[in-house]
Write a protein that holds these residues in place. Structure first.
Motif, PDB file in Angstrom:
ATOM      1  N   HIS A  10       0.828  -1.083  -0.044  1.00  0.00           N
ATOM      2  CA  HIS A  10      -0.133   0.072   0.116  1.00  0.00           C
ATOM      3  C   HIS A  10       0.775   1.326   0.128  1.00  0.00           C
ATOM      4  N   MET A  14       1.211   4.143  -2.896  1.00  0.00           N
ATOM      5  CA  MET A  14       0.666   5.629  -2.387  1.00  0.00           C
ATOM      6  C   MET A  14       1.818   6.512  -2.626  1.00  0.00           C
ATOM      7  N   LYS A  18       1.557   9.534  -4.824  1.00  0.00           N
ATOM      8  CA  LYS A  18       1.650  11.019  -4.347  1.00  0.00           C
ATOM      9  C   LYS A  18       2.687  11.647  -5.414  1.00  0.00           C
TER      10      LYS A  18
ATOM     11  N   THR B  98      -5.215   9.435   0.564  1.00  0.00           N
ATOM     12  CA  THR B  98      -4.657   8.135   1.000  1.00  0.00           C
ATOM     13  C   THR B  98      -3.070   8.282   0.630  1.00  0.00           C
ATOM     14  N   TRP B  99      -2.824   9.119  -0.505  1.00  0.00           N
ATOM     15  CA  TRP B  99      -1.335   9.206  -1.110  1.00  0.00           C
ATOM     16  C   TRP B  99      -0.744  10.005  -0.132  1.00  0.00           C
ATOM     17  N   ASN B 100      -1.380  10.835   0.951  1.00  0.00           N
ATOM     18  CA  ASN B 100      -0.495  11.751   1.766  1.00  0.00           C
ATOM     19  C   ASN B 100      -0.164  10.896   2.814  1.00  0.00           C
ATOM     20  N   GLN B 102      -0.083   7.279   3.175  1.00  0.00           N
ATOM     21  CA  GLN B 102       0.398   6.331   2.692  1.00  0.00           C
ATOM     22  C   GLN B 102       0.560   5.194   3.713  1.00  0.00           C
ATOM     23  N   ASP B 103      -0.496   5.422   4.746  1.00  0.00           N
ATOM     24  CA  ASP B 103      -0.518   4.187   5.940  1.00  0.00           C
ATOM     25  C   ASP B 103      -2.016   3.676   5.970  1.00  0.00           C
ATOM     26  N   LYS B 104      -2.354   2.857   5.327  1.00  0.00           N
ATOM     27  CA  LYS B 104      -3.707   2.166   5.194  1.00  0.00           C
ATOM     28  C   LYS B 104      -4.179   1.730   6.766  1.00  0.00           C
ATOM     29  N   ALA B 105      -3.625   1.332   7.526  1.00  0.00           N
ATOM     30  CA  ALA B 105      -4.080   0.968   9.059  1.00  0.00           C
ATOM     31  C   ALA B 105      -4.489   2.438   9.662  1.00  0.00           C
ATOM     32  N   ASP B 107      -5.331   5.057   8.051  1.00  0.00           N
ATOM     33  CA  ASP B 107      -6.514   5.536   7.334  1.00  0.00           C
ATOM     34  C   ASP B 107      -7.925   4.952   7.731  1.00  0.00           C
ATOM     35  N   TYR B 141     -12.762   2.061  -0.436  1.00  0.00           N
ATOM     36  CA  TYR B 141     -11.467   1.247  -0.153  1.00  0.00           C
ATOM     37  C   TYR B 141     -11.785   0.221   0.837  1.00  0.00           C
TER      38      TYR B 141
END
Lengths: 202, 202
Positions: A10, A14, A18, B98-100, B102-105, B107, B141
């Motif tokens: 992920h 990302m 970005k 999400t691309w800022n 970069q941490d799915k958990a 988010d 997502y």
């Protein structure tokens, strides 16, 4: 919870995204007054224009509104925007829909008066946003000459943002615009027998 | 000027149209809290939600906002809506796209906190309109369970209007909604190199 592998994938994805976003954003360098058009048969055309007004007012900038068709009935948007005092200039020239007036010559005269208010507002150097609500309807029925309107919009002060709302935007206006959204009707509650409600439709 | 014949034809056509409009309006008798969805790739999804907020505030009714994705940067809409004082409750839980992060958990945890604020606001009997800004992104997502969200929306107080914004609305949400507009991108100024400007994009 995301597994470690998944989390790493992920993050890598990302990071790439970005980079792409940053490159795209860096390529956008110009600031300019925009000609924006909200058209289509779905709900949200005028509503999104009120949202832009709100956004602009949040920066303490001046907003003008000219309503070409809708009549002078009470609306929540007008009451709320007028609470911003002299930052908002609101002209409702319309006398209702064409099927209410049933008088074409009168509708044409009304649109002309509304357009003259729009021209006057375009001369105000302090105006940041001008909303021409339902101007598309006036143009569609040829109640105003398209060429005259397009010329005035093209020659407006370069920093002035303009939003034109209404169904059936003329192709030449779409062509001239910087931003065009078609509010596409997917589903509307009136078809299910729900009436127009305050705060939602007006 | 319209010729007399033309004027008479116009009047006859508009009389018929008015009859049709009146019949349709008479068939719409219900009032109810609406579940509304603004989706699509065009500009105007959140903007139209702010317009609804404004409209509702014009009647002195309470509005709640929960932002699921967008971070706590300054926006014109927030500044302007907060000028309505206690009528507006605004929660920005998002920490950016999400691309800022970069941490799915992270988010997922953020979306959960935002959803809990939404649930709390749904319990407020005085709330007239709840805006769930970018909830569609969280659902897309799978950062929140769709079933849980749909259940809560279905079981909300019957008079509460809810707007869900964001691209890629889930089909089951579209199915559950009373009103759905797809903001279809016809033309966007960022493609022509114009940057995001205050009062227009934020």
């Amino acid at each position: 919870m995301a597994e470690p592998d998944d989390a790493a994938r992920h993050r890598a994805k990302m990071e790439k995204r970005k980079q792409m976003q940053d490159t795209e954003a860096a390529a956008r360098t110009r600031e300019q007054g925009l000609l924006m058009v909200h058209t289509g048969t779905g709900k949200g055309k005028s509503t999104a224009a009120w949202g832009l007004a709100l956004r602009m007012l949040g920066y303490g900038k001046r907003v003008g509104v000219v309503q070409f068709i809708k009549g002078a009935w009470t609306t929540g948007e007008r009451a709320a925007l007028e609470s911003f005092g002299p930052l908002v200039t609101w002209h409702t020239l319309g006398e209702g829909f064409t099927w209410n007036t049933q008088d074409k010559a009168r509708d044409i005269a009304t649109c002309r008066r509304a357009w003259e208010q729009a021209l006057a507002l375009m001369q105000d150097p302090d105006l940041a946003l001008l909303i021409l609500d339902e101007l598309n309807i006036a143009l569609r029925y040829d109640y105003l000459p398209l060429d005259e309107v397009l010329d005035a919009l093209r020659n407006r002060p370069p920093g002035l943002h303009v939003v034109v709302t209404g169904r059936n935007a003329k192709p030449a206006l779409v062509e001239a615009a910087d931003m065009v959204t078609e509010m596409t009707l997917v589903k509307h509650h009136t078809a299910a027998g729900v009436k127009a409600q305050p705060g939602i439709e007006f």
